[in-house]
Design a protein around this motif. Sequence first.
Motif, PDB file in Angstrom:
ATOM      1  N   LYS A   1       3.186  17.349   2.717  1.00 13.41           N
ATOM      2  CA  LYS A   1       2.391  16.928   3.899  1.00 13.41           C
ATOM      3  C   LYS A   1       1.578  18.054   4.345  1.00 13.41           C
ATOM      4  O   LYS A   1       1.868  19.332   4.335  1.00 13.41           O
ATOM      5  CB  LYS A   1       3.429  16.676   4.767  1.00 13.41           C
TER       6      LYS A   1
ATOM      7  N   ALA B   1      -7.001  17.528   6.559  1.00 12.15           N
ATOM      8  CA  ALA B   1      -6.431  17.801   7.952  1.00 12.15           C
ATOM      9  C   ALA B   1      -5.377  16.832   8.130  1.00 12.15           C
ATOM     10  O   ALA B   1      -5.596  15.576   8.071  1.00 12.15           O
ATOM     11  CB  ALA B   1      -7.595  17.548   8.997  1.00 12.15           C
TER      12      ALA B   1
ATOM     13  N   LEU C   1      -4.035  14.680   9.946  1.00 12.19           N
ATOM     14  CA  LEU C   1      -4.386  13.708  11.198  1.00 12.19           C
ATOM     15  C   LEU C   1      -3.453  12.620  11.156  1.00 12.19           C
ATOM     16  O   LEU C   1      -3.029  12.198  10.346  1.00 12.19           O
ATOM     17  CB  LEU C   1      -5.682  13.082  11.310  1.00 12.19           C
ATOM     18  N   GLU C   2      -2.999  12.466  12.572  1.00 14.64           N
ATOM     19  CA  GLU C   2      -1.991  11.212  12.468  1.00 14.64           C
ATOM     20  C   GLU C   2      -2.629  10.201  13.351  1.00 14.64           C
ATOM     21  O   GLU C   2      -3.894  10.189  13.952  1.00 14.64           O
ATOM     22  CB  GLU C   2      -0.806  11.599  13.306  1.00 14.64           C
ATOM     23  N   GLU C   3      -1.919   9.027  14.021  1.00 16.47           N
ATOM     24  CA  GLU C   3      -2.388   7.911  14.781  1.00 16.47           C
ATOM     25  C   GLU C   3      -2.944   8.714  16.106  1.00 16.47           C
ATOM     26  O   GLU C   3      -2.746   9.612  16.596  1.00 16.47           O
ATOM     27  CB  GLU C   3      -1.471   7.002  15.230  1.00 16.47           C
ATOM     28  N   PRO C   4      -3.800   7.882  16.901  1.00 14.35           N
ATOM     29  CA  PRO C   4      -4.338   8.312  18.305  1.00 14.35           C
ATOM     30  C   PRO C   4      -3.039   8.517  18.995  1.00 14.35           C
ATOM     31  O   PRO C   4      -2.211   7.803  19.029  1.00 14.35           O
ATOM     32  CB  PRO C   4      -5.151   7.048  18.809  1.00 14.35           C
ATOM     33  N   ALA C   5      -3.121   9.524  19.756  1.00 12.72           N
ATOM     34  CA  ALA C   5      -1.973   9.854  20.688  1.00 12.72           C
ATOM     35  C   ALA C   5      -1.696   8.896  21.929  1.00 12.72           C
ATOM     36  O   ALA C   5      -2.674   8.459  22.461  1.00 12.72           O
ATOM     37  CB  ALA C   5      -2.197  11.059  21.472  1.00 12.72           C
ATOM     38  N   ALA C   6      -0.675   8.358  21.985  1.00 11.97           N
ATOM     39  CA  ALA C   6      -0.208   7.307  23.104  1.00 11.97           C
ATOM     40  C   ALA C   6       0.831   7.545  23.741  1.00 11.97           C
ATOM     41  O   ALA C   6       2.161   7.954  22.907  1.00 11.97           O
ATOM     42  CB  ALA C   6      -0.212   6.020  22.336  1.00 11.97           C
ATOM     43  N   SER C   7       0.878   7.781  24.754  1.00 14.66           N
ATOM     44  CA  SER C   7       2.013   8.253  25.750  1.00 14.66           C
ATOM     45  C   SER C   7       3.408   7.317  25.567  1.00 14.66           C
ATOM     46  O   SER C   7       4.528   7.685  25.919  1.00 14.66           O
ATOM     47  CB  SER C   7       1.807   8.614  27.053  1.00 14.66           C
ATOM     48  N   ALA C   8       2.754   5.941  25.403  1.00 15.67           N
ATOM     49  CA  ALA C   8       3.983   5.194  25.525  1.00 15.67           C
ATOM     50  C   ALA C   8       4.464   4.905  24.004  1.00 15.67           C
ATOM     51  O   ALA C   8       5.134   4.087  23.818  1.00 15.67           O
ATOM     52  CB  ALA C   8       3.497   3.895  25.948  1.00 15.67           C
ATOM     53  N   ARG C   9       3.728   5.588  22.838  1.00 19.77           N
ATOM     54  CA  ARG C   9       4.031   5.216  21.807  1.00 19.77           C
ATOM     55  C   ARG C   9       4.258   6.464  20.902  1.00 19.77           C
ATOM     56  O   ARG C   9       3.343   7.053  20.216  1.00 19.77           O
ATOM     57  CB  ARG C   9       3.147   4.055  21.159  1.00 19.77           C
TER      58      ARG C   9
ATOM     59  N   TYR D   1      15.718   9.480   1.283  1.00 21.89           N
ATOM     60  CA  TYR D   1      14.612   8.781   1.982  1.00 21.89           C
ATOM     61  C   TYR D   1      14.752   8.645   3.637  1.00 21.89           C
ATOM     62  O   TYR D   1      15.909   8.433   3.797  1.00 21.89           O
ATOM     63  CB  TYR D   1      14.881   7.151   1.433  1.00 21.89           C
TER      64      TYR D   1
ATOM     65  N   LEU E   1      14.561   4.950   8.805  1.00 23.60           N
ATOM     66  CA  LEU E   1      14.609   4.825  10.351  1.00 23.60           C
ATOM     67  C   LEU E   1      16.001   4.214  10.825  1.00 23.60           C
ATOM     68  O   LEU E   1      16.337   4.511  12.027  1.00 23.60           O
ATOM     69  CB  LEU E   1      13.407   3.643  10.520  1.00 23.60           C
TER      70      LEU E   1
ATOM     71  N   LEU F   1      -5.972   2.643  24.142  1.00 20.48           N
ATOM     72  CA  LEU F   1      -4.815   3.812  23.849  1.00 20.48           C
ATOM     73  C   LEU F   1      -3.875   3.884  24.693  1.00 20.48           C
ATOM     74  O   LEU F   1      -3.388   5.169  25.192  1.00 20.48           O
ATOM     75  CB  LEU F   1      -5.805   5.237  23.626  1.00 20.48           C
ATOM     76  N   ASN F   2      -3.474   2.756  25.120  1.00 21.87           N
ATOM     77  CA  ASN F   2      -2.253   2.736  26.238  1.00 21.87           C
ATOM     78  C   ASN F   2      -2.840   3.693  27.562  1.00 21.87           C
ATOM     79  O   ASN F   2      -3.218   4.734  27.213  1.00 21.87           O
ATOM     80  CB  ASN F   2      -0.936   3.470  25.770  1.00 21.87           C
ATOM     81  N   PHE F   3      -2.829   3.073  28.522  1.00 24.27           N
ATOM     82  CA  PHE F   3      -3.377   3.769  29.860  1.00 24.27           C
ATOM     83  C   PHE F   3      -4.701   4.241  29.858  1.00 24.27           C
ATOM     84  O   PHE F   3      -5.070   4.514  30.848  1.00 24.27           O
ATOM     85  CB  PHE F   3      -2.275   4.981  30.074  1.00 24.27           C
TER      86      PHE F   3
ATOM     87  N   ARG G   1      -9.624   7.041   5.278  1.00 28.99           N
ATOM     88  CA  ARG G   1      -9.453   7.137   6.851  1.00 28.99           C
ATOM     89  C   ARG G   1      -9.735   6.119   7.474  1.00 28.99           C
ATOM     90  O   ARG G   1      -9.435   5.706   8.499  1.00 28.99           O
ATOM     91  CB  ARG G   1      -9.890   8.377   7.240  1.00 28.99           C
TER      92      ARG G   1
ATOM     93  N   TYR H   1      -0.550   5.868   9.498  1.00 32.03           N
ATOM     94  CA  TYR H   1      -0.700   6.548  10.955  1.00 32.03           C
ATOM     95  C   TYR H   1      -1.738   5.725  11.642  1.00 32.03           C
ATOM     96  O   TYR H   1      -1.750   6.082  12.720  1.00 32.03           O
ATOM     97  CB  TYR H   1      -1.115   8.075  10.703  1.00 32.03           C
ATOM     98  N   TRP H   2      -2.293   4.792  11.104  1.00 36.08           N
ATOM     99  CA  TRP H   2      -3.089   4.049  11.742  1.00 36.08           C
ATOM    100  C   TRP H   2      -2.613   2.579  12.284  1.00 36.08           C
ATOM    101  O   TRP H   2      -2.104   1.894  11.460  1.00 36.08           O
ATOM    102  CB  TRP H   2      -4.573   3.801  11.185  1.00 36.08           C
ATOM    103  N   ASP H   3      -2.568   2.451  13.598  1.00 38.12           N
ATOM    104  CA  ASP H   3      -1.936   1.528  14.053  1.00 38.12           C
ATOM    105  C   ASP H   3      -2.673  -0.026  14.097  1.00 38.12           C
ATOM    106  O   ASP H   3      -2.152  -0.932  14.423  1.00 38.12           O
ATOM    107  CB  ASP H   3      -1.431   1.621  15.605  1.00 38.12           C
TER     108      ASP H   3
ATOM    109  N   LYS I   1       8.126  -1.337  14.210  1.00 36.55           N
ATOM    110  CA  LYS I   1       9.194  -2.169  15.436  1.00 36.55           C
ATOM    111  C   LYS I   1       9.467  -3.136  14.677  1.00 36.55           C
ATOM    112  O   LYS I   1      10.384  -3.997  15.445  1.00 36.55           O
ATOM    113  CB  LYS I   1       8.234  -2.378  16.470  1.00 36.55           C
TER     114      LYS I   1
ATOM    115  N   GLN J   1       9.778   3.124  -4.936  1.00 39.03           N
ATOM    116  CA  GLN J   1       9.976   3.522  -3.521  1.00 39.03           C
ATOM    117  C   GLN J   1       8.579   3.377  -2.734  1.00 39.03           C
ATOM    118  O   GLN J   1       8.507   2.774  -1.619  1.00 39.03           O
ATOM    119  CB  GLN J   1      10.466   4.829  -3.308  1.00 39.03           C
TER     120      GLN J   1
END
Lengths: 360, 1204
Positions: free
Chosen positions: A68, A145, A147-155, A252, A255, B245-247, B315, B343-345, B691, B709
């Motif tokens: 990673k 880089a 990078l992860e998903e766009p930051a979201a405070s609810a998620r 593994y 979740l 992006l929420n909010f 990406r 990572y992309w929703d 979810k 896997q």
Amino acid sequence: MGQAIRDLVDAMANPVIYFLGSTVAIIAFVMFRRLLTKPIVLIGFTVFSVAFLAFAWNDPNFNKIITKGDNIPIIILLASVVGFTWLGMRRAVINDDRIARGEPTLEGEVSKQKVFTWPDLVYTEFICLILFTALLVTWSIIVEAPLEEPAASARTPNPSKAPWYFLGLQELLVYFDPWLAGVLLPSFIVIGLMAIPYCDTNPKGNGYYTFNDRPFAISFFYAGFVLFWVSFVILGTFLRGPNWSFFGPFEYWDLHKLEPMVNIDLSTFFWVKALGVPRPDNPLIREAPGLIFLGGFFVLGPLILAKTVCKKIFEQMGMVRYQVMMHMLLWFALIPLKMFGRWLFDLKYLVGMPEYFFNI
Amino acid sequence: MADRGDTHYTVSGLNKWFLFSSAFLLVSTVWMVIDDYEAPWKNHQRDFQALELSRAEADLSTESALALVADEDARKQDLANAQAELEKNSGKLEELEDEIFNLKGKLFTALEAAKASKQQYNWEKYIAEEHRIHENDPTYGAVELDALEQEMIDLAGEQQEAEIALAAKEAELMAMTSVVTEAEKAVKAAVKDIELIRLKKQKLAPENIGEQIAKIVRDDIPGLDFIGPNIKVQKVVLDNLTFDLNFTKKTRIDMCMTCHQAIDREGYEPGEVEEPHTSHPRLDLFLSATSPHPLTEVGCTICHRGSGEALDFGRIDHNVSYLFEPEKAERWIEEYHWHKKHYWDYPQLTTDKIEASCIQCHKDTMEVIAEDAPEVTEGYRLFERYGCYACHKVEWFPTKRRPGPNLKNILAKTTPDWMSAWISEPKEFRPTTWMPQFFHLENWEDDAVVAKSNYGAGRDIKGGEWNDSAVAALTTFLSSRAPIEDYPAIPVDGDAQNGREQFRLRGCLACHNMEGYEGEAPATHDLAFDSDRYNQNGPNLRGVATKINPEWLFAWIKDPKALWSETRMPDLRLSDQEAADITAYIMEDPDGVFTDVPDGWDPTISPYDMDVLAEQARSYYTRTSRVELEKRLKGEDPMYRWDDPETLLVAVGEKMVQQYGCFSCHEIAGYEDANPIGTELTTWGSKTVDKLDWALLANLKAEEEGWSQYQREEYKSYREHWLRQKLHEPRSFDREKVKSPTERLKMPYFAFDDDEVEALVTFAVGLVNDEVQQAKMVPTHAQKQMDTGLRAIRQQNCVACHVIEPGTLTYRDDDGIVQTIEAEVMSLDDFKDAGVHPIPPQTSRDDLVAFVEDYGVKIDEEIEDIGFRILGTSPDVGPPGDTVFVYLDDIIDVTPAWGGDFVRMATNYYYFGVEQYDAEADEYTSHWGSDEWAMVADADGERRDYSDEFYPKVRWTFAPPVLWGEGAKLQKDWFYSFLEGPFQLREQMQVRMPSFNYPEGHAGAIADYFANQAVLDWPGEFARRFRASQEMSLDELAEASEIPAEILAKIEADNRANIEARFSDLLAYAASVDYQAFPAVNPEHERLVRQSPSYLENAHVGVGSDLARTGPKCFTCHIDNGQLPEAEPISWAPDLAFTQSRLREDWVVEWLRNPALLYPGTSMPGNFLSEPAQYQELFPDSTNDDQINAITDWLFNYDQVPKN
């Protein structure tokens, strides 16, 4: 065979064995330092590590966590901490021998020579600067880089991890109230580090590697930095997965993995389990056992120690410096104490007064 | 640097380190530059440039381009000649040029002097004015100013003189060189068509050395390619389409066209060019500037999803499933190092699910987009049909009614035994039912132990008995909530044979069918037994007599709404006798259909067990204490005597109803306001995949399929996979899970087939929370009405009886040209002898050809060609009503009419007679002509044989009317009132327009739909009719009207974009050649002029009346204000008294002019087609149009004119 090894490693990687194992390894490293600082040991260790890495590389779970993007610095950290710790100890052992024989230390020999700003300092710094620039450029070309998903405070992501250098602190959150683990203990670390020059007036060990001259200070450094800081960073990076559950390196990241966690406070132990009566309503009375214990721990502890084990130190340091150092050390000691309490007795808090947001 | 010898590190050693590290830095920097230069998107653009260059070169070497170039050469030669000619006069030319040079110099001097003088004058004027005011000296400097002004005027004059002299000389020069300039112009004109291509080529591969170098610097030198590059990131910024992006919402930016450079341009077809350089496959709908979704307004990711701001293949989240499209995935991995991004929703939609995005904007117009988005609208309709919305709330979903029947009077309808068997397994009795199965599914395996009685201390309870007891409890509970009402006895005796005819002719079979249990092909050509079309709107009636009570049935068909307020079953306004006859037919069942039940169908109440029921009570009554429950079970609580099976069954049944949410679909007493029990799905498509609870299913599947896997993880990263699994096997997520009975999954089993599942998945994936609606797509009132209208047409099943749009035929004509026309296949000859259904099905080409060939075998004759009746105006083929014969081999495609199954049903009934079921032989035989009862009873009570009549005549007289063009025909208000309160318009018809139970607004929307559709259809229809009237081919008309043939063809094919662009030109041209246009419909109000006093002054109302009665004798067939005509019922036509309130005037004129053009095959004759016009004695010196006008005048004042 391969599976058996993987299972064994996974089984070893639970917080208790991991922590105890790291502690034992550090103690062993100190105790058998003469043996362990032979070059063959490092070579052997490196060969073993490479072999293990080669074996583990094809495992999808292991590979995923190792490769990673943002874990690569931790790998470098792992290698360099082991390497430099070993190197430091090796020089300490050599120096200790030299001191015993009445010879100058390795560093002492060197420092007899003149060291010029140019070229000894500036030139080497310049070279390092160039090397690191080149290294960073290459790194950024090769490694994507992370990078992860766009930051979201609810998620928020699961697991939500602190930056790698804070993972040790984040680990404390498992055992302490956030107020303590997130605010108080880090403050004590800073205060403690600032207090060191005032508490530690021992001139020995300056400018050269040694163990025999400073056994307590160096052991304490190993415990504080290598064990509680670095090894927790590694634990947090590689072994903590979704929901902050613990996962072996070959496991593994499920979740839905569940861990039974029904933790109870010290007051419950005292009133309900030992005395068989309900807990009193008044929080102060209810938490009296914990309060008394902590009172004893922080007030009587230093005094008793000053009269017994640490009598000599107390005499050397005087009251103020002794008390400052002792309190820092006792806070530090509280960490393993609570960890063992949790592992052995499912202890949640020594003092649990959510009414006053006061939990220890 | 020399080594001094006194340093700690040796300098030469450090130098080596320095050398090494600098080299490393150099290498890494160069690498960085190259890496940037080699970015994949830059290479794509380079490839595209190469492609464009090769295309430009190819374009320049086509025959026509070469001809142009040759022409250019000739022109250039002319130019050279002209220049040579000029050269001869070079002395004069030079002289002239010198003079001009001098004159220009003079002019310049004059200009400067004039300017300076003007400045001077202004300055002096200012000084004088200031002085005059401050010193109170009004004449100060007057003399000087005058002198200056004069000087200024003089200088201006000199300037003008110089200008004139110069202009004269210049004109002289121009005259001398005009030959050359003309030749230059000719050269330019010669190549104007290829100049653009040349410029493009010039840009891509410049010939000029300077430009070449500039291009190399801009695009080809790594590290310098940032200086004004041609190769650069392309993007669209979409302010209205934000990214949630929420909010906070962020402007959406799509950079996809950085690589997909030709995506909005025509002519880059897949196959010709490679990805990513292809055009969008639907440029008519998307991205092009004329489409409804231009690139600059909608971008890419609003439909495709994925990450629009990324430039790296991976990406962007280009989507492919390694599991299900392994080859593509392999190729991507190899070419682009692709891997599934977790990572992309907003993962990019796979091509087969792309329609899901339509929902975001078209929620309110889903029916309108059905043609362009078939998959997602199918999902939308299935979601409605199966009542998914009843349990799973989707906020905007337009249908709200409970989809299942009212259970409040269930005991009047059927027995508890039957209910129990039905609840247990509905599809066993009726394989096509929409009611899903709740019990005896995989998470309740019959033999598996699911619980232990008595709080885990007693005996094992098996899944089978748990379910049996649950079904029994449900049945008992529902029965307890449905007291038997006192249904009155049927007032008259019914006659089954009569009922049979009523049943078939009134229209029951438009919605219901009686298909057999095995689904095998029917042994008859009676559509009632063939159920692949519109006759599935109501339940299959096979076996129904074993289910229902006759009294209930009688009451139900008399007035369905009284028994179930939300039912879609319409009221056929049956008399008591008719209803009793139908009841008798169904209950007595002479055909052996309604009492036919599947093998093994045994309607008895499920066995129940007190232990099991007690345990169920313990499981579900969690709010009641254990102590209290035991008291009840032992019968010690006087309020709850649960030791009595009946009481316990009711108590458990109530919990089962709550558990399974029966009230979501059915009305149940006491649960009128209960909330639906399913998960809300309004934004299901935005829910992140983690979810979704996969439980152990992915692991089990991975084991089963031997997935790695990685593959398992990939499977779990697509929400589509989860939903697909849920829909196919709703309980499968319980597999291997340890669960208490109350925790087990409840979603019932619908037995969806693969296509249905895919459609539903597409729909659900489209349910996202991106708020586009307000920002972008606000449907107009007309669009909303169209949507509601279309939905109403579907829900009320209008299409079962009425043809709303005709079918089409695509074939190759004798000249080898492919024609597509609106047409219907005609019946084959010799059908009487063959004893088979003689009208080929117009469902698909294969069906049609197979039928014809098969029929040929039966009559022992090879059939090579078949006839099609032309239905729409087809300028290149023939007028409506003509027959075109087509060889079977030349048929390319046929499409069925939209709607009208029942037309065939009813017509066949008249034409081929009544078939009777012979239960012993299990076959249907026609008794045509052999029995009196097998003939149809007419409106006048007589039974007649229609087998020798002209088939279309029977169809137009006795079957439900077609509705194409209905919006142009009917006045909207009348249409609306007819829908709300239908009556018998054609007295001879047995088929009956029912009184529908419309939800609010639906009747009006249907009328609106037809009116709006008429508006949309008009331009195309106009274009076709106009060209037919001019008898021109497309090319001829194109030449005459100066509108390209391609665009004309598209206008005729109803293409909106081209209609909007060029239709007005066509209209203008039509006006210029005096084409008498039929006017467009105004959907808002009627154009009724003939009743106005001013019009009536000159109208021929009286003449029209006489003409109608004694000329074509309208009342031979038409009803005259309620008075039936003397002719036989097959000739009866609607009452003319309705015309003035019912029809549009323009339509009536068109209709009278030539009825066959509007309804090919109609019985109405063309009375005003002969030339010269007839009936001169009644209307002297009149043309056909005069007569038509007179009759129309009379029709629209019918109530004012006495009969004689």
